[in-house]
Enzyme design. Structure first.
Site, PDB file in Angstrom:
ATOM      1  N   GLY A  46      -7.923  51.904  11.141  1.00  0.00           N
ATOM      2  CA  GLY A  46      -6.634  51.649  11.755  1.00  0.00           C
ATOM      3  C   GLY A  46      -6.745  50.455  12.680  1.00  0.00           C
ATOM      4  O   GLY A  46      -7.826  50.150  13.201  1.00  0.00           O
ATOM      5  N   GLN A  51      -4.265  44.817  19.327  1.00  0.00           N
ATOM      6  CA  GLN A  51      -5.685  44.533  19.117  1.00  0.00           C
ATOM      7  C   GLN A  51      -5.924  43.152  18.512  1.00  0.00           C
ATOM      8  O   GLN A  51      -7.064  42.685  18.484  1.00  0.00           O
ATOM      9  CB  GLN A  51      -6.311  45.599  18.219  1.00  0.00           C
ATOM     10  N   CYS A  91     -13.343  52.641  18.340  1.00  0.00           N
ATOM     11  CA  CYS A  91     -12.206  51.718  18.390  1.00  0.00           C
ATOM     12  C   CYS A  91     -12.713  50.297  18.222  1.00  0.00           C
ATOM     13  O   CYS A  91     -13.723  49.924  18.829  1.00  0.00           O
ATOM     14  CB  CYS A  91     -11.480  51.876  19.727  1.00  0.00           C
ATOM     15  N   LEU A  92     -12.013  49.522  17.412  1.00  0.00           N
ATOM     16  CA  LEU A  92     -12.419  48.131  17.188  1.00  0.00           C
ATOM     17  C   LEU A  92     -12.423  47.308  18.472  1.00  0.00           C
ATOM     18  O   LEU A  92     -13.169  46.336  18.585  1.00  0.00           O
ATOM     19  CB  LEU A  92     -11.506  47.479  16.149  1.00  0.00           C
ATOM     20  N   HIS A 133      -4.117  57.746  17.410  1.00  0.00           N
ATOM     21  CA  HIS A 133      -4.915  56.713  18.076  1.00  0.00           C
ATOM     22  C   HIS A 133      -4.167  55.372  18.055  1.00  0.00           C
ATOM     23  O   HIS A 133      -4.072  54.693  19.078  1.00  0.00           O
ATOM     24  CB  HIS A 133      -6.276  56.594  17.374  1.00  0.00           C
ATOM     25  N   HIS A 137      -2.207  53.051  21.041  1.00  0.00           N
ATOM     26  CA  HIS A 137      -2.408  51.607  21.289  1.00  0.00           C
ATOM     27  C   HIS A 137      -1.070  50.908  21.544  1.00  0.00           C
ATOM     28  O   HIS A 137      -0.965  50.046  22.417  1.00  0.00           O
ATOM     29  CB  HIS A 137      -3.066  50.926  20.082  1.00  0.00           C
TER      30      HIS A 137
END
Length: 167
Positions: A46, A51, A91-92, A133, A137
């Site tokens: 995701g 991001q 998480c990235l 999640h 964000h």
């Protein structure tokens, strides 16, 4: 398609609620395509627009065994279960942070697709976790504030190795 730079924590854009998408055009479609490619390249399941430094209400997730691509534009969680589960999340935007997070096991979400068409989706277990999640964000809520136990990458690799041995 192009790979986008992933914003790493700390960054103001990650803690800011994204603005509603009102223009469903080629620019949005290109962003969603680029987000998907960026997510795949970074082994994610995701990714949310903040991001990649875009403060808008848009996210991309992969669901199920088939890894079906779901685009969430202006998503709203309309229902969750009282039943919750704890699982490890990463998480990235937090490349070296993994931890236990408690979330509802069921979620119903309303969102729009890249063309502005409204749809509703129900998800369970892992898929529900991924959706929650990413929707977090878009609200400027980061998973590090929800972690109850932190794991090192080595600990996670050991857990998976033990699971593989048991099967």
């Amino acid at each position: 398609m192009a790979l986008l730079e992933i914003v790493k924590n700390p960054a103001k854009v990650l803690e800011t609620k994204g603005t509603e998408v009102t223009s469903f055009d080629a620019e949005l479609a290109q962003l969603l395509d680029d987000m998907y490619e960026t997510m795949l390249e970074n082994d994610g399941v995701g990714i949310a627009a903040p991001q990649v430094n875009k403060s808008i209400q848009a996210a991309v997730v992969e669901l199920g065994e088939e890894r079906e691509v779901l685009e969430l534009v202006n998503p709203v969680i309309v229902e969750v279960s009282a039943d919750t589960g704890v699982d490890i999340e990463g998480c990235l935007s937090f490349p070296d942070l993994y931890g236990d997070v408690e979330r509802p096991l069921y979620v119903k979400v309303q969102a729009q697709d890249r063309n502005g068409e409204l749809y509703e989706l129900e998800a369970y277990d892992y898929d529900a976790r991924v959706i929650q999640h990413e929707v977090d964000h878009l609200q400027g809520i980061l998973f590090d504030k929800k972690i109850t136990k932190i794991y090192t990458l080595e600990e996670i690799e050991e857990m998976y190795a033990e699971e593989d041995e048991e099967q």
